[in-house]
Enzyme design. Structure first.
Site, PDB file in Angstrom:
ATOM      1  N   GLY A  16       0.829  -1.201   0.000  1.00  0.00           N
ATOM      2  CA  GLY A  16       0.000   0.000   0.000  1.00  0.00           C
ATOM      3  C   GLY A  16       0.861   1.246   0.000  1.00  0.00           C
ATOM      4  N   ASN A  93       1.022  -2.665   5.338  1.00  0.00           N
ATOM      5  CA  ASN A  93       0.189  -1.478   5.464  1.00  0.00           C
ATOM      6  C   ASN A  93      -1.071  -1.544   4.607  1.00  0.00           C
ATOM      7  OD1 ASN A  93      -0.296   1.586   5.831  1.00  0.00           O
ATOM      8  ND2 ASN A  93      -0.005   1.373   3.622  1.00  0.00           N
ATOM      9  N   TYR A 161     -14.153  -4.307   8.601  1.00  0.00           N
ATOM     10  CA  TYR A 161     -12.818  -3.712   8.728  1.00  0.00           C
ATOM     11  C   TYR A 161     -12.287  -3.885  10.151  1.00  0.00           C
ATOM     12  CZ  TYR A 161      -9.094  -0.245   8.920  1.00  0.00           C
ATOM     13  OH  TYR A 161      -7.880   0.375   9.105  1.00  0.00           O
ATOM     14  N   LYS A 165      -8.999  -6.062  11.434  1.00  0.00           N
ATOM     15  CA  LYS A 165      -7.884  -5.441  12.139  1.00  0.00           C
ATOM     16  C   LYS A 165      -7.658  -6.063  13.512  1.00  0.00           C
ATOM     17  CE  LYS A 165      -6.373  -2.726   8.985  1.00  0.00           C
ATOM     18  NZ  LYS A 165      -5.041  -2.960   8.393  1.00  0.00           N
TER      19      LYS A 165
END
Length: 255
Positions: A16, A93, A161, A165
């Site tokens: 990323g 990332n 999301y 994470k």
């Protein structure tokens, strides 16, 4: 310079790395003397970062990489090895976040859930597997996984999301135990809501203000606020630290 903090000549892959916070990581690692691979699904963005670094006299390589693909991540590691002869640091990332609509968990399409997991978890898994043989052979390596402070706060409306994470932290702890014998450390960072070029586009002013409220350091977080922690975990200064998670959010969540 204290050698424990020296990144000169280190080969760092930033997934990323073509835009947003990843772009800042790539730029700052290069300024610290590292040789940087900016890997991004957006090939033009990755190459633009690498070209800009080269123009400034740094060593950079831009690669088009889909981290959810084993073939693509394997090619990424090989390209880094071919160009620089080593891989010292992997910064995981890349993730799907800013493109995700904020909505109730009942409204998340199953296909979107699966895509988030494919990128945010499988992508990290595949990227680590791709660089592992090189690090194992050298008996040294640094893996830095980017999670999110959402896991400490339980923020709603992007359940997939936040779930992915949280998985990053479990992955970090378990992998640290699997690769420690090879001199490889695996740590994570949980950034607070960060005002990067990609995040601002998907966030209203009211939302940004709400994320600032409650921080001990009550201001907007920017990508540069994360650089120090990520770099520390990438240097010899953190050689006896593994399986850990550092929260960088201005003191909103404390753990």
């Amino acid at each position: 310079m204290n050698e424990r903090f020296n990144l000169t000549g280190r080969v760092v892959i930033v997934t990323g790395g073509g835009k947003g916070i990843g772009k800042v990581y790539a730029e700052q690692f290069a300024k610290a003397g590292a040789r940087v691979v900016a890997a991004d699904i957006d090939e033009a963005a990755a190459k633009s970062v690498a070209d800009a670094l080269t123009d400034q006299g740094f060593e950079g390589l831009g690669l088009a990489v889909d981290i959810s693909s084993e073939e693509s991540t394997t090619a990424m590691a090989q390209a880094a090895l071919d160009r620089f002869g080593a891989i010292d640091v992997l910064v995981n990332n890349a993730s799907l976040m800013s493109v995700l609509a904020r909505r109730s968990w009942m409204e998340i399409p199953v296909e979107e859930w699966d895509r988030v997991m494919a990128v945010n978890l499988r992508g990290m898994f595949l990227s680590c597997r791709a660089v592992f043989p090189v690090m194992r052979a050298r008996k040294y390596g640094k893996i830095v996984n980017i999670s999110s402070s959402r896991v400490w706060e339980g923020n709603p409306n992007r359940l997939h999301y936040t779930t992915s994470k949280a998985g990053v932290i479990g992955f970090t702890r378990a992998l640290a135990r699997e690769v420690g014998e090879f001199g490889i450390t695996v740590n994570a960072v949980t950034p607070g809501m960060t005002q990067s070029e990609t995040q601002v586009a998907s966030s209203s002013g009211n939302y940004l203000a709400a994320r600032v409220a409650g921080r001990a350091i009550e201001r907007v977080q920017v990508p540069d606020d994360l650089v120090g922690a990520v770099m520390f975990l990438s240097t010899a200064a953190s050689d006896f630290m593994t399986g850990q998670t550092i929260n960088v959010d201005g003191g909103k969540a404390m753990h």
